[in-house]
Design an enzyme around this catalytic site. Structure first.
Site, short mmCIF file in Angstrom:
data_model
loop_
_atom_site.label_atom_id
_atom_site.label_comp_id
_atom_site.label_asym_id
_atom_site.label_seq_id
_atom_site.Cartn_x
_atom_site.Cartn_y
_atom_site.Cartn_z
N TYR A 139 -1.40 5.52 6.83
CA TYR A 139 -2.39 5.91 5.87
C TYR A 139 -3.67 5.17 5.94
O TYR A 139 -4.81 5.50 5.54
CB TYR A 139 -1.65 5.72 4.54
CG TYR A 139 -0.62 6.58 3.88
CD1 TYR A 139 -0.08 7.60 4.60
CD2 TYR A 139 -0.03 6.08 2.76
CE1 TYR A 139 0.77 8.42 4.09
CE2 TYR A 139 0.85 6.94 2.27
CZ TYR A 139 1.45 7.92 2.79
OH TYR A 139 2.62 8.80 2.02
N CYS A 176 3.40 0.15 -1.14
CA CYS A 176 2.49 0.55 0.09
C CYS A 176 1.29 0.12 -0.50
O CYS A 176 0.78 0.45 -1.59
CB CYS A 176 2.39 1.78 0.60
SG CYS A 176 1.08 2.46 1.70
N CYS A 229 -0.19 -5.96 3.75
CA CYS A 229 0.06 -4.61 4.06
C CYS A 229 1.90 -4.76 4.23
O CYS A 229 2.35 -5.65 4.72
CB CYS A 229 -0.17 -4.19 5.45
SG CYS A 229 0.54 -2.56 6.22
N THR A 230 2.57 -3.81 3.63
CA THR A 230 4.04 -4.04 3.51
C THR A 230 4.73 -4.06 4.98
O THR A 230 5.91 -4.46 5.27
CB THR A 230 4.73 -3.03 2.75
OG1 THR A 230 4.48 -1.59 2.98
CG2 THR A 230 4.37 -3.46 1.28
N HIS A 231 3.93 -3.49 5.95
CA HIS A 231 4.54 -3.53 7.19
C HIS A 231 4.68 -4.86 7.95
O HIS A 231 5.56 -5.33 8.72
CB HIS A 231 3.80 -2.70 8.26
CG HIS A 231 4.11 -1.24 8.00
ND1 HIS A 231 3.66 -0.47 7.00
CD2 HIS A 231 4.86 -0.31 9.21
CE1 HIS A 231 3.96 0.83 7.00
NE2 HIS A 231 4.72 0.79 8.33
#
Ligand code: DGL
Length: 270
Positions: A40, A72, A186-188
């Site tokens: 995104y 997110c 960022c959750t990644h």
């Protein structure tokens, strides 16, 4: 009791789901990874709003979720106001880069925020920085390509990008002018913290929002009297992409994916 819905553009929200399951072991969760439409973060607000509305609509219609966690930062930034307007009785918990705790924790007053380009370019992030940075120096480090590499389990690209963006986030240290605190916005990124740490001096502080979001979700549910008081959890994995890949990602990234007798079941949703 209805489940709690959790979504992300892909597997990044699993870092938040892990914290949610640790904090709320009795709750059932439906995790939706919008993998076919990820990432995104480099695509602009209109795209992220449209995807967030579709995914939320699906979680509400199919599962009657009792709360939603937007796991997110990019989707929270672009779409949470719209989701709240469209689902006024659904409690919705979002995420934003943990700037406030980072400023409080930093001794040198130099902080770097690693996040997607979309998050860092948003008005919401600018407002966050204006409210909490104070005299601290806050460097924004957009990590283009890192989400895509994590989604693809591309270990070579992950290693190269972590090295590059950590170099941009530094110089690190405890001396005046050096960065001592890094926000994983960022959750990644918490999923590859070990790789990021390879480029950090011992003691560099990394801050992410998983645990804080899990505690906030508990508070919100408690205030509405919607906490499950029995049960031993449960997890349904859904996504717009390859379900086998999502299951493999959950097995890889979630600590104890099948804790509490939980079964992870995949179901595809267009
Ligand atoms: N995990 C997401 C975030 O927290 C989105 C990453 C992306 O799709 O670019 O920002």
């Amino acid at each position: 009791m209805s489940p709690i819905g959790v979504f992300d553009s892909g597997v990044g929200g699993l870092s938040v789901l892990a914290a949610l399951r640790a904090e709320l072991p009795r709750e059932r969760f439906v995790y939706f990874a919008d993998t076919a439409f990820a990432p995104y973060g480099e695509r602009g607000d209109a795209y992220v709003i449209e995807r967030s509305r579709k995914v939320t609509g699906q979680l509400v219609a199919e599962h009657g979720i009792k709360a939603l966690v937007v796991a997110c930062n990019t989707a929270t930034t672009a779409a949470i106001h719209m989701l709240r307007a469209e689902h006024p009785v659904l409690p919705i918990v979002g995420l934003e880069p943990a700037l406030k705790p980072a400023v409080a924790a930093s001794r040198t007053g130099h902080i770097s925020v690693m996040a997607t380009r979309g998050t860092l370019a948003s008005a919401k992030y600018a407002a966050l920085r204006d409210s909490f940075a104070g005299p601290a120096s806050v460097r924004a480090v957009p990590c283009d390509g890192l989400v895509k590499a994590i989604e693809g389990f591309d270990t070579e690209a992950i290693a190269a990008l972590c090295a590059r963006y950590m170099a941009e986030a530094g110089p690190f240290g405890n001396a005046s002018g050096e960065v001592d605190t890094v926000v994983l916005g960022c959750t990644h990124y918490p999923l590859v913290k070990n790789e990021l740490q390879r480029h950090a001096p011992p003691g560099l502080r990394f801050i992410d929002t998983g645990a804080a979001v899990a505690q906030q979700t508990r508070r919100v549910l408690a205030s509405l009297d919607r906490l499950a008081d029995s049960g031993d959890g449960g997890l349904l994995l859904q996504g717009s992409g390859e379900l086998a890949v999502l299951e493999a990602a959950a097995a890889h990234w979630l600590p104890q994916p099948r804790q509490n007798g939980t079964t992870a079941t995949a179901a595809n949703v267009a």
